[in-house]
Write an enzyme that holds these catalytic residues in place. Sequence first.
Site, PDB file in Angstrom:
ATOM      1  N   ASN A  14      54.116  65.412  45.872  1.00  0.00           N
ATOM      2  CA  ASN A  14      53.358  66.302  44.980  1.00  0.00           C
ATOM      3  C   ASN A  14      53.852  67.750  45.017  1.00  0.00           C
ATOM      4  OD1 ASN A  14      52.386  66.568  47.569  1.00  0.00           O
ATOM      5  ND2 ASN A  14      50.292  66.953  46.924  1.00  0.00           N
ATOM      6  N   GLU A  49      49.519  66.182  57.954  1.00  0.00           N
ATOM      7  CA  GLU A  49      48.789  66.746  56.812  1.00  0.00           C
ATOM      8  C   GLU A  49      48.499  65.585  55.872  1.00  0.00           C
ATOM      9  OE1 GLU A  49      47.705  69.640  56.650  1.00  0.00           O
ATOM     10  OE2 GLU A  49      48.931  70.802  58.032  1.00  0.00           O
ATOM     11  N   CYS A 108      46.346  67.393  47.635  1.00  0.00           N
ATOM     12  CA  CYS A 108      45.563  66.780  48.714  1.00  0.00           C
ATOM     13  C   CYS A 108      44.227  67.478  48.920  1.00  0.00           C
ATOM     14  CB  CYS A 108      46.369  66.819  49.999  1.00  0.00           C
ATOM     15  SG  CYS A 108      46.994  68.467  50.329  1.00  0.00           S
ATOM     16  N   GLU A 136      49.429  73.794  59.508  1.00  0.00           N
ATOM     17  CA  GLU A 136      50.621  74.452  58.979  1.00  0.00           C
ATOM     18  C   GLU A 136      50.233  75.873  58.611  1.00  0.00           C
ATOM     19  OE1 GLU A 136      52.032  71.450  55.920  1.00  0.00           O
ATOM     20  OE2 GLU A 136      53.598  71.269  57.439  1.00  0.00           O
TER      21      GLU A 136
END
Length: 484
Positions: free
Chosen positions: A152, A249, A283, A458
């Site tokens: 994505n 993630e 997400c 992150e």
Amino acid sequence: MIAQPKASHFVDGAYVEDVAGAAIDVIFPATGEVIARVHEATPAILDRALASARRAQGDWARTRPVDRARILRRAVDLIHAQAEDLAQLETLDTGKPIQETRVADWPSGADALEYFAGLAPTVTGQTIPLGQDFVYTLREPVGVCLGIGAWNYPSQIACWKSAPALALGNAMVFKPSEVTPLGALKLAEILVQAGLPAGLFNVVQGRGAVGAALVTDPRVDKVSLTGSVPTGQKVYAAAAAGVRHVTMELGGKSPLIIFDDANVEDAVGAALLANFYSTGQICSNGTRVFVQKGIKTRFLDRLKARTEAIVLGDPRKDDTQLGPLVSAAQLDKVMGYVAQARDQGGRVVTGGNRAPIKDGFYIQPTVFADVTDDMTLACEEVFGPVMAVLDFEDEAEVIARANATEFGLAAGVFTADLARAHRVVAQLQAGTCWINAYNLTPVESPFGGVKMSGVGRENGHAAVEHYTQIKSVYVGMGPVDAPY
Ligand code: NDP
């Protein structure tokens, strides 16, 4: 072929081809055309990538952080200098509108490189006094990191993983999603042009099996995955066998809670951004939009009007706001969720069909109202432009329902009452929360999930924890007091 890279892989500072690997066609999602072909990495390519990373990492770890930073900052300048070409490539690779890829994908990646370049020279250890003795700590690189990306945000993900890794003295082998293999190769090329020594950032193509082979290679010290929960579970388990560091993630089904006193236009704007940006393939999207009953009619009226005004079409055109889904498989999956939502009693406010565009993987932006917590649409990650609107009565109820999910990536609250906003956020089980905003992920802010949505963070200072490890050094200043 209009986006053919120089070769499939980038290993030890140069493009490398090996046609012995299975072919992977790269498809432009707006037309279904094959725009490039790459080959899956063979074991020989993986071996070269890992060997070069291992070899290069030692010297890099000993390089002054400020010298590492200078190289990364040069890469930032190179990215900005070719911003339009990079945006166009990202649009071809993903099908996302050019108006998004110009401002979100590479720009956000460049921000990460700039941020971690600035941060790396400030990373230090501690001195811990113990009377006459003392301990000092060193923050050392983890070693060779494996990055595995989703489709994505292919270039942003490659940058978000490589920027802290490289700035802090690690090497990286990166495997993009087979669906979007192009952006990471460009990043490798740019980093080497900026002066990054060969072997420190390698890109190898392949499907899941290539990723799986890398995860268990003894030369890999850390695995950072962006992907779905099922893949995360497999990769986490495989990494555990070697007691490797991980950052995961993963997916989400995030709540966006809109109270009666919220500014309706802002709340509608946020709900649109939270469901339709990147054709809904984000997400952290707020895919469960909880709307308090007093505002429901006004909210849905404005939501319908603004959704129906969205410009859907060729992502290469400047005025297109919504492009196709990334692949035919993703289109089938999303249309399956739409059909199921209808069957389970969801009311279509707008959309609900494939868009009337001849080629490409298009679906209309879709809003379902009267969605209940037990419907599949309210439980599973759709990863498409399908919004579920749910009703609620009061604060305690909506907090309980928002948290009643295995996911915990993100959450948003819209209200004019800031005391309530903070009170609610404090009770939401999510790694990232927004108050009167949604889906803003600046590099300065740590990003990641709780519960099944992930492990580690992150971005922000928090990423330093995940790309370094602490060595404690005890310094004895006096005689050794042995009882023997
Ligand atoms: P997948 O989980 O299918 O794949 C992610 C990556 O892992 C791909 O590169 C994939 O390769 C690879 N992979 C698959 N199986 C294995 C394995 N056994 N071992 C090692 N690697 C493997 O995700 P998608 O690419 O379909 O991306 C969409 C998902 O990513 C969504 O669920 C979304 O929520 C999540 N996501 C999470 C984000 C976050 O930060 N939390 C951000 C963006 C997306 P290949 O594709 O080539 O099979």
